[in-house]
Scaffold this active site. Structure first.
Site, PDB file in Angstrom:
ATOM      1  N   HIS A 150       0.878  -1.181   0.000  1.00 37.66           N
ATOM      2  CA  HIS A 150       0.000   0.000   0.000  1.00 37.66           C
ATOM      3  C   HIS A 150       0.912   1.226   0.000  1.00 37.66           C
ATOM      4  CE1 HIS A 150      -3.917   1.950   1.328  1.00 37.66           C
ATOM      5  NE2 HIS A 150      -3.035   2.918   1.558  1.00 37.66           N
ATOM      6  N   HIS A 153       1.832   5.160  -0.939  1.00 36.41           N
ATOM      7  CA  HIS A 153       1.414   6.512  -1.299  1.00 36.41           C
ATOM      8  C   HIS A 153       2.503   7.159  -2.150  1.00 36.41           C
ATOM      9  CE1 HIS A 153      -2.206   7.233   1.406  1.00 36.41           C
ATOM     10  NE2 HIS A 153      -1.874   5.975   1.590  1.00 36.41           N
ATOM     11  N   CYS A 181      -4.017  11.626   3.997  1.00 37.97           N
ATOM     12  CA  CYS A 181      -4.130  11.281   5.418  1.00 37.97           C
ATOM     13  C   CYS A 181      -4.116  12.557   6.244  1.00 37.97           C
ATOM     14  CB  CYS A 181      -2.978  10.372   5.846  1.00 37.97           C
ATOM     15  SG  CYS A 181      -3.039   9.924   7.595  1.00 37.97           S
ATOM     16  N   ASN A 224      -3.081   7.461  -2.211  1.00 36.90           N
ATOM     17  CA  ASN A 224      -2.477   6.178  -2.558  1.00 36.90           C
ATOM     18  C   ASN A 224      -2.104   6.209  -4.040  1.00 36.90           C
ATOM     19  OD1 ASN A 224      -1.656   3.546  -2.418  1.00 36.90           O
ATOM     20  ND2 ASN A 224      -3.687   2.682  -2.067  1.00 36.90           N
TER      21      ASN A 224
END
Length: 283
Positions: free
Chosen positions: A185, A187, A218, A227
């Site tokens: 995952h 970013h 975030c 992301n």
């Protein structure tokens, strides 16, 4: 900005129509703190579900799980962090306390035959403490796996990771849990996400979290972008000859619609280039 439920339904169903096999639908966080997600239950009950596709929802605690379960969720995602300071900012508790909350949620999910996926944030760096040791990230991933998460997604929440730091992190994780149970995952804050995903693939990771048009961010990581864009990853996979089942043309349609609906520029470099080329061809 308040996004209509109808727009969210169109987004989820559009991604599935483009070939995505798993789409995280919403989050059952407190409507008081995140009013934009107050329609979580309505959204879950309104989307058309395709056989074989997973529709997980994010839950922060037992109350969130109870709401998700009442909305007939068949899969949930839980989350914690590898950084103590980030965990306190994001969940208002220590890592240890967050793991206790998660353990309770997973136990309830098991009793209800609801599958559980796990997230670990700040696996290579934290906006508050700086670098995160690979062993620290691996330790949390191992705990989530032991508790019953069928898969643990390792998140570079602030996008500070590089191929070197991501490789070290996954190397440590593979010593603790099976590589088949790991996901990436990444970013794209520093433009490293695609390179980090390529490194993850070389490490044996086969599941990658992405966001259409590079949406997201975030609130607890100042400056962090969304992301990695789904379109950028699909473009790379196409170039590598890796089968993924996603129709780029349909994905671009979804990408363009949601960007227009949100009134924001498309953050996917591949999407912008391909849409511009498409427009040129159409003219």
């Amino acid at each position: 900005m308040q996004v209509s439920t109808a727009t969210k339904i169109e987004l989820v169903e559009g991604l599935v129509a483009a070939g995505l096999q798993q789409v995280e639908v919403t989050s059952f966080v407190s409507p008081k703190w995140v009013p934009q997600l107050a329609d979580a239950a309505e959204l879950c009950s309104s989307i058309s579900r395709k056989k074989g596709v997973k529709y997980p929802v994010l839950v922060p605690n037992m109350k969130g799980f109870q709401r998700a379960h009442a909305a007939a969720a068949t899969e949930i995602a839980v989350f914690t962090a590898a950084s103590e300071q980030f965990c306190k900012k994001n969940t208002n508790c220590s890592i240890q306390d967050s793991l206790k909350r998660i353990e309770e949620v997973i136990a309830a999910a098991k009793d209800s035959q609801v599958a559980v996926r796990g997230y670990v944030s700040c696996v290579v760096g934290c906006p508050y403490q700086g670098d995160v040791e690979p062993a620290a990230a691996a330790k949390i991933a191992g705990k989530l796996y032991e508790m019953g998460c069928y898969e643990v997604s390792m998140g570079d929440t602030t996008g500070v990771g590089t191929p070197a730091s991501v490789a070290e992190m996954f190397k440590a994780c593979k010593d603790v849990l099976p590589v088949e149970a790991l996901a990436a995952h990444m970013h794209d804050t520093y433009g490293q996400a695609v390179a980090n995903i390529l490194t993850s693939l070389a490490m044996g990771i086969k599941v990658v979290d992405t966001a259409v048009a590079g949406l997201g961010g975030c609130p607890y990581a100042k400056g962090a972008t969304g992301n990695v864009a789904t379109e950028d990853v699909v473009y790379m996979l196409n170039g590598l000859g890796i089968k993924h089942g996603v129709d780029m043309d349909k994905l671009l349609d979804v990408s363009e619609r949601i960007s227009v609906a949100l009134g924001r520029p498309n953050s996917s470099r591949a999407a912008k280039a391909l849409l511009a080329a498409r427009t040129g061809i159409e003219q």
